[in-house]
Design an enzyme around this catalytic site. Structure first.
Site, short mmCIF file in Angstrom:
data_model
loop_
_atom_site.label_atom_id
_atom_site.label_comp_id
_atom_site.label_asym_id
_atom_site.label_seq_id
_atom_site.Cartn_x
_atom_site.Cartn_y
_atom_site.Cartn_z
N HIS A 191 0.81 -1.22 0.00
CA HIS A 191 0.00 0.00 0.00
C HIS A 191 0.84 1.27 0.00
O HIS A 191 0.41 2.31 -0.50
CB HIS A 191 -1.04 -0.05 1.12
CG HIS A 191 -2.16 -0.95 0.75
ND1 HIS A 191 -2.21 -2.26 1.13
CD2 HIS A 191 -3.22 -0.75 -0.07
CE1 HIS A 191 -3.27 -2.82 0.57
NE2 HIS A 191 -3.90 -1.93 -0.15
N GLU A 434 -11.10 -10.50 -6.16
CA GLU A 434 -9.66 -10.49 -5.85
C GLU A 434 -9.24 -11.81 -5.22
O GLU A 434 -8.09 -11.98 -4.82
CB GLU A 434 -9.31 -9.30 -4.96
CG GLU A 434 -10.16 -9.14 -3.72
CD GLU A 434 -9.82 -7.88 -2.93
OE1 GLU A 434 -8.72 -7.32 -3.08
OE2 GLU A 434 -10.68 -7.45 -2.13
N ASP A 458 -4.46 -8.32 -5.18
CA ASP A 458 -4.66 -9.54 -4.40
C ASP A 458 -4.90 -10.75 -5.31
O ASP A 458 -4.42 -11.84 -5.02
CB ASP A 458 -5.82 -9.35 -3.41
CG ASP A 458 -5.37 -8.60 -2.17
OD1 ASP A 458 -4.27 -8.89 -1.68
OD2 ASP A 458 -6.11 -7.72 -1.70
C1 PEP Z 1 -6.52 -5.22 -5.03
O1 PEP Z 1 -6.33 -6.15 -4.25
O2 PEP Z 1 -6.24 -5.27 -6.24
C2 PEP Z 1 -7.08 -3.95 -4.54
C3 PEP Z 1 -7.39 -2.97 -5.37
O3 PEP Z 1 -7.24 -3.81 -3.19
P1 PEP Z 1 -6.05 -3.45 -2.19
O4 PEP Z 1 -4.84 -3.10 -3.02
O5 PEP Z 1 -6.51 -2.33 -1.34
O6 PEP Z 1 -5.88 -4.74 -1.44
MG MG Z 2 -7.22 -6.15 -2.28
#
Ligand code: PEP
Ligand code: MG
Length: 579
Positions: A191, A434, A458
């Protein structure tokens, strides 16, 4: 010397190293001095205090400029403490009488005063202990050139070097103080990397041990495109990169001509290019960078880095603010809280897990704690009276989870009816795809949901069983892995068969090699870092969907991500100019 990591956020940064480490990691300064050094050590301490004061004043002014006067008062308090004779006298005496080095002297003075405050009955004074510790840490950071806090501006922007950055630290980075950052851990879809891209801060992650000897204050060049860090570069190399940085800036300016234009292919297929955001402030900058709405609001950031859970009204305000930024018709997809994985929420006192990405997270927590979940759902529903809001559930694996979440939305609607509150009765509810389990059953989900948004960050890590934070697994963590691409194709096909729309909010949606393939597969909504919106629009306006459908069919037959990239480069040379 050049060291390589994972290119996490594009752009070139040139600046001095600011090592961001915990105080314990930084505590390698000598503890004692010679009697002859008392005077110079005291001067060093005074200098560090003065620098800390200007740093705190800069922080306070930034908050005031953002309209956060209340938070700014905290730093006014810090400024008063920095002038406090008690702290100063104790530290000066420790240098003078006990021949302590300035770092050790201020640490001792801070610990004594904090301990004394903590022993008092008065709650207000007890809480000041945390402020004293904060200030002591700041002064020590100035003395050692290392800090566990991001720099606050007031000088040339620096390049942060840190073991890792928490998502909330990254979200607080001020682009006028931080030219870029490098972390030893982390992957492209951690993140911190995602937030860096959204805020246009160049970054490299997953550098490993290569930077152990890098000293604070050293000049480095960070190339967020190649993932290379140049240590002790020559003047010639610095000039070369400064010119490239300037050229990139000019290119960004050139993209401005695409502002306000439709995202439509040469053969007339229109798609939505929307942004991933983490706060109402991100919404403002996303709109400025050409986003047509929001495809993913990561609402968990509303819950993080604070002492209490956000109330229904506070959440309502945040969601309405995003809706107002984009206007009544723009799509705004609000994802319900996705705590877990690399996004921790100490407030919930969740037990430590061995495999947090496979753990108690996201919708699993929400369904287990309906009171928490309903507060959020009610806030979103009420805010839907002010814009085109949609509700999206993260980490859905089973139909039962989706149905349970939807039932809670219906229960909240009933409550709001009873209270006479306004909301959009027909609000769309969708799910993130995901988890491979959901991708495999996409045809069944498609009969019940209003939309899908594919979370490739994910989905890739679960399909390839490769932790998205692990730098050693970057090659597996590639959404162009054919297995992942086949799942994506399946999901988009399933949605279209039921007349539903499919979007994507994983990082893949903004990647140059992926955009033509996704257009060809029939993706309707592309949600990405705001910085990627205009380049993607330029690219889509220069290609036609029918040819991209043929390209996608060929890509699905290939065996490696590199082969797929080579195919796209051969067929769509424009990807090089667009980005
Ligand atoms: C993902 O998993 O692609 C997504 C957009 O969610 P995050 O990155 O917040 O897990
Ligand atoms: Mg995600």
């Amino acid at each position: 010397m050049i060291v390589r990591g994972i290119a996490a956020s594009p752009g070139i940064a040139i600046g001095r190293v600011w090592r961001m480490e915990s105080e314990a990691e930084a505590a390698n300064a000598p503890a004692n001095i010679e009697p002859s050094a008392v005077e110079s050590e005291t001067a060093r301490l005074m200098q560090a205090i003065a620098e800390s004061a200007s740093e705190v004043a800069a922080l306070r002014d930034q908050l005031i400029a953002k309209g956060q006067a209340h938070e700014a008062e905290i730093f006014d308090g810090h400024l008063m403490l920095l002038e406090d004779e008690e702290l100063l006298d104790r530290a000066r005496n420790a240098i003078n009488d006990e021949l302590m080095a300035a770092e050790a002297a201020i640490a001792a003075a801070r610990d004594e005063i904090a301990a004394m405050l903590e022993s008092l009955d008065d709650e207000y004074l007890r809480e000041r202990a945390a402020d004293i510790r904060d200030i002591g840490g700041r002064i020590i950071a100035r003395l050692t050139g290392r800090s566990d806090m991001p720099p606050a501006g007031g000088g040339d922007p620096v390049i942060i070097v840190a073991p890792d950055l928490t998502p909330s630290h990254t979200a607080q980075l001020d682009p006028s103080a931080v030219a870029g950052f490098v972390t030893l851990q982390g992957g492209r879809t951690s993140h911190s990397a995602i937030i860096a891209r959204a805020n246009g801060i160049p970054a490299i992650v997953g550098m490993g041990d290569a930077l152990a000897d890098l000293r604070a204050g050293e000049v480095v060049i960070l190339d967020g495109e190649s993932g290379e860090l140049h240590i002790a570069p020559s003047e010639i190399v610095i000039a070369e990169f400064a010119a490239r940085r300037e050229a990139e800036r000019a290119k960004r300016e050139g993209l401005q001509s695409l502002m306000g234009l439709d995202s439509v292919s040469l053969d007339g297929v229109r798609v939505e290019l929307v942004a991933n955001i983490g706060s109402p402030a991100d919404a403002v900058s996303a709109k400025e960078r050409g986003a047509e709405g929001v495809g993913l609001y990561r609402t968990e950031f509303l819950y993080m880095g604070r002492d209490t859970l956000p109330s229904e009204d506070e959440q309502y305000d945040a969601y309405v603010s995003v809706a107002r930024t984009f206007g009544p018709d723009a799509p705004i997809v609000i994802r319900t809280m996705d705590i877990g994985g690399d996004k921790e929420l100490p407030l919930l006192e969740l037990p430590k897990e061995d495999n947090p990405f496979l753990g108690y997270r996201a919708i699993r927590i929400s369904l287990d704690r309906p009171e928490l979940f309903k507060t959020q759902l009610r806030a979103i529903l009420r805010a839907s009276a002010h814009g085109n809001l949609k509700i999206m559930f993260p980490m859905i694996a089973t139909l039962a989870e989706w149905r349970a979440a939807k039932a809670l939305v219906d229960a909240c609607k009933e409550e709001l009816h009873g209270e006479g509150a306004a909301f959009n009765e027909a609000i769309e509810c969708g799910i993130m795809i995901e988890i491979p389990a959901a991708a495999l059953l996409a045809d069944r989900f498609a009969k019940e949901v209003d939309f899908f948004s594919i979370g490739t960050n994910d989905l890739t890590q679960y399909t390839c069983a490769a932790d998205r934070m692990n730098q050693k697994l970057a090659a597996l963590n590639d959404p162009l892995q054919p297995a992942v691409l086949h799942l994506i194709e399946r999901v988009i096909r399933a949605a279209r068969a039921e007349g539903k729309w499919a979007g994507m909010c994983g990082e893949m949606a903004g990647q140059p090699h992926a955009v033509p393939i996704l257009l060809g597969l029939g993706l309707h909504e592309f949600s990405m870092s705001a910085n990627a919106v205009l380049p993607a629009r330029g690219l889509i306006r220069g290609i036609d969907q029918a040819s991209m459908a043929a390209l996608a069919a060929e890509a699905l037959e290939l065996e490696t991500p590199d082969a797929i990239r080579a195919l796209v480069e051969a067929r769509v040379p424009a990807i090089r100019q667009a980005y």
